[in-house]
Design an enzyme around this catalytic site. Structure first.
Site, mmCIF file in Angstrom:
data_model
loop_
_atom_site.group_PDB
_atom_site.id
_atom_site.type_symbol
_atom_site.label_atom_id
_atom_site.label_comp_id
_atom_site.label_asym_id
_atom_site.label_seq_id
_atom_site.Cartn_x
_atom_site.Cartn_y
_atom_site.Cartn_z
ATOM 1 N N TYR A 184 118.178 19.289 -151.998
ATOM 2 C CA TYR A 184 119.464 18.787 -151.502
ATOM 3 C C TYR A 184 120.503 18.767 -152.621
ATOM 4 C CZ TYR A 184 122.697 15.536 -149.160
ATOM 5 O OH TYR A 184 123.789 14.935 -148.581
ATOM 6 N N LYS A 195 123.872 21.068 -152.744
ATOM 7 C CA LYS A 195 125.206 20.481 -152.743
ATOM 8 C C LYS A 195 125.973 20.821 -154.010
ATOM 9 C CE LYS A 195 124.955 18.655 -148.675
ATOM 10 N NZ LYS A 195 125.774 19.169 -147.567
#
Length: 276
Positions: free
Chosen positions: A171, A175
């Site tokens: 994640y 991002k």
């Protein structure tokens, strides 16, 4: 009949709706979600508030699906805005799925909509404050350049990506990749007189956030994070919507990543949340 200008919202949750309400007055809204029922539920709410809304299904992990979405949008009118909120959180999926949706899928959305965005158009993607918790030297400049510029299909082949076996790191790298890619895409979008920016949001009260806050694996960590942040709370979709509206209307801002997290990152680096 003259076609209306189109705002495309990818993901139909509360953040997408909050942004759409602020930037879609007098425009056609196209809500796209992997679940048609979610898109229809959001569309009903927006229609009852006076917006003109249509819906479709999209799976951002599929280039063909994103291309179909682009065609649907172009058939409606000139695409003046893209609101990209679709994504998976660390508590929702395995690393492979997160990387395919959050890293690869976002790159595909940027690339495909970058081919059709109208002059004066704008896009925002919802990143994450979690990527700001990575050390400043966590990835090299060469790795950053690859995340920013490689064609999407090659992103998943990067050694940096293939070695990931943890959902949180998947994640965070995804991002970080979104924010870096916004810089590279801003150059391309600028040639079409359009802009693109990233909002690195903290914990905003949405179903995804509640998955994190109640997670047996990370819930206590996130609840402590909020309690020890300068703001002492999570954010609201309307606060993200207000920032997105500002970015949509600010013609001098492009290629930027704006952190909005109630000071969580500051506390993590220099305050009570700093690791011992």
């Amino acid at each position: 009949m003259k076609q209306k200008e189109v705002i495309v919202a990818i993901g139909s949750g509360s953040i997408a709706q909050a942004i759409a309400r602020r930037v879609s007055i007098g425009k056609q809204v196209l809500l796209a979600d992997i679940k048609s029922e979610n898109a229809e539920m959001a569309a009903k709410t927006l229609r009852e508030a006076g917006f003109e809304v249509s819906t479709t299904v999209v799976d951002v992990s599929s280039r063909a699906s994103v291309q179909a979405l682009v065609k649907t949008a172009v058939d409606l009118g000139a695409v003046k805005g893209v609101i990209h909120t679709a994504g998976l959180s660390p508590s929702q999926a395995r690393p492979e799925a997160i990387l395919k949706v959050d890293l690869y899928g976002t790159a595909v959305v940027f690339e495909e909509f970058g081919k059709v965005i109208a002059a004066g158009g704008s896009a925002v993607v919802i990143g994450s404050q979690s990527s700001h918790r990575l050390a400043i030297d966590e990835i090299s400049q060469a790795q950053a350049d690859e995340l920013a510029t490689l064609e999407p299909e090659k992103l998943l082949e990067l050694p940096l990506v293939q070695e990931i076996n943890d959902s949180l790191r998947a994640y965070q790298i995804s991002k970080r990749g979104n924010a870096l890619r916004v810089q590279a895409e801003a150059v391309k979008w600028g040639k079409r007189e359009a802009r693109i920016n990233c909002i690195s949001a903290g914990i905003v009260y949405t179903p995804l956030a509640y998955d994190e806050l109640t997670s047996s694996e990370r819930g206590e960590f996130y609840r402590n994070m909020l309690a020890k942040s300068p703001a002492g709370r999570g954010g609201t979709p309307d606060e993200i919507g207000a920032l997105a509206e500002f970015l949509f209307n600010s013609s001098y801002i492009s290629g930027s990543d704006i952190l909005i997290d109630g000071g969580v990152t500051a506390s993590y680096k220099y305050g009570e949340l700093k690791p011992a």
